[in-house]
Scaffold this active site. Sequence first.
Site, PDB file in Angstrom:
ATOM      1  N   HIS A 130      -5.019  61.582  16.789  1.00 48.54           N
ATOM      2  CA  HIS A 130      -4.648  60.432  15.965  1.00 48.54           C
ATOM      3  C   HIS A 130      -4.366  60.917  14.556  1.00 48.54           C
ATOM      4  CE1 HIS A 130      -8.928  60.438  14.841  1.00 48.54           C
ATOM      5  NE2 HIS A 130      -8.653  59.617  13.830  1.00 48.54           N
ATOM      6  N   ASP A 157     -14.620  57.358  14.082  1.00 47.77           N
ATOM      7  CA  ASP A 157     -14.170  58.455  14.950  1.00 47.77           C
ATOM      8  C   ASP A 157     -15.365  59.131  15.624  1.00 47.77           C
ATOM      9  OD1 ASP A 157     -11.537  58.035  14.221  1.00 47.77           O
ATOM     10  OD2 ASP A 157     -11.540  59.595  12.682  1.00 47.77           O
ATOM     11  N   HIS A 203      -4.485  60.330  10.220  1.00 42.21           N
ATOM     12  CA  HIS A 203      -5.123  59.718   9.044  1.00 42.21           C
ATOM     13  C   HIS A 203      -4.062  59.608   7.964  1.00 42.21           C
ATOM     14  CE1 HIS A 203      -9.619  60.739   9.942  1.00 42.21           C
ATOM     15  NE2 HIS A 203      -9.125  59.821  10.751  1.00 42.21           N
ATOM     16  N   GLU A 238      -1.894  54.256  11.878  1.00 43.51           N
ATOM     17  CA  GLU A 238      -2.403  55.451  12.556  1.00 43.51           C
ATOM     18  C   GLU A 238      -1.737  55.560  13.923  1.00 43.51           C
ATOM     19  OE1 GLU A 238      -6.631  56.083  12.771  1.00 43.51           O
ATOM     20  OE2 GLU A 238      -6.882  55.990  10.598  1.00 43.51           O
TER      21      GLU A 238
END
Length: 132
Positions: free
Chosen positions: A80, A93, A82, A23
């Site tokens: 970020h 998160d 996934h 990630e």
Amino acid sequence: MRLIIKRKDLEKILKLAEDSDIEVCGFLLGKNSDDADVETVRETANRLNSPVEFEIDPLEIAGVLDEAEKLGLEIVGVFHSHLCCPPVPSGKDLRGMKLWRNVWLIVTPSGDFRAWVVKEEKLEEVKIEVTP
Ligand SMILES: [Zn+2]
């Protein structure tokens, strides 16, 4: 509220995600008004080196905060990626979003992207406006 981001900044984040086996993460710097208006983006290291979660070193966060201040900007969001699920906040998160109560942009290596915010303990999707 909307997330306003320049096409080149969004493409930079999508490219980081596409090129990474873990990630990727970082901050969106800009100005907060009613909208989160992104001026520039800063990648940070994912200190967990993980394909399923991320964490940013507090010292690195301090560095980004300093830099933002020098530029007359603030942190308006977190981004970020996934790798193997849709760009929707995970349970972890959501816990992070309660600490960093700004917009969270989540992208995938295949080029999906969505933005989210927690308001009054409820998850809300934020409309993204990509500008030239
Ligand atoms: Zn996540």
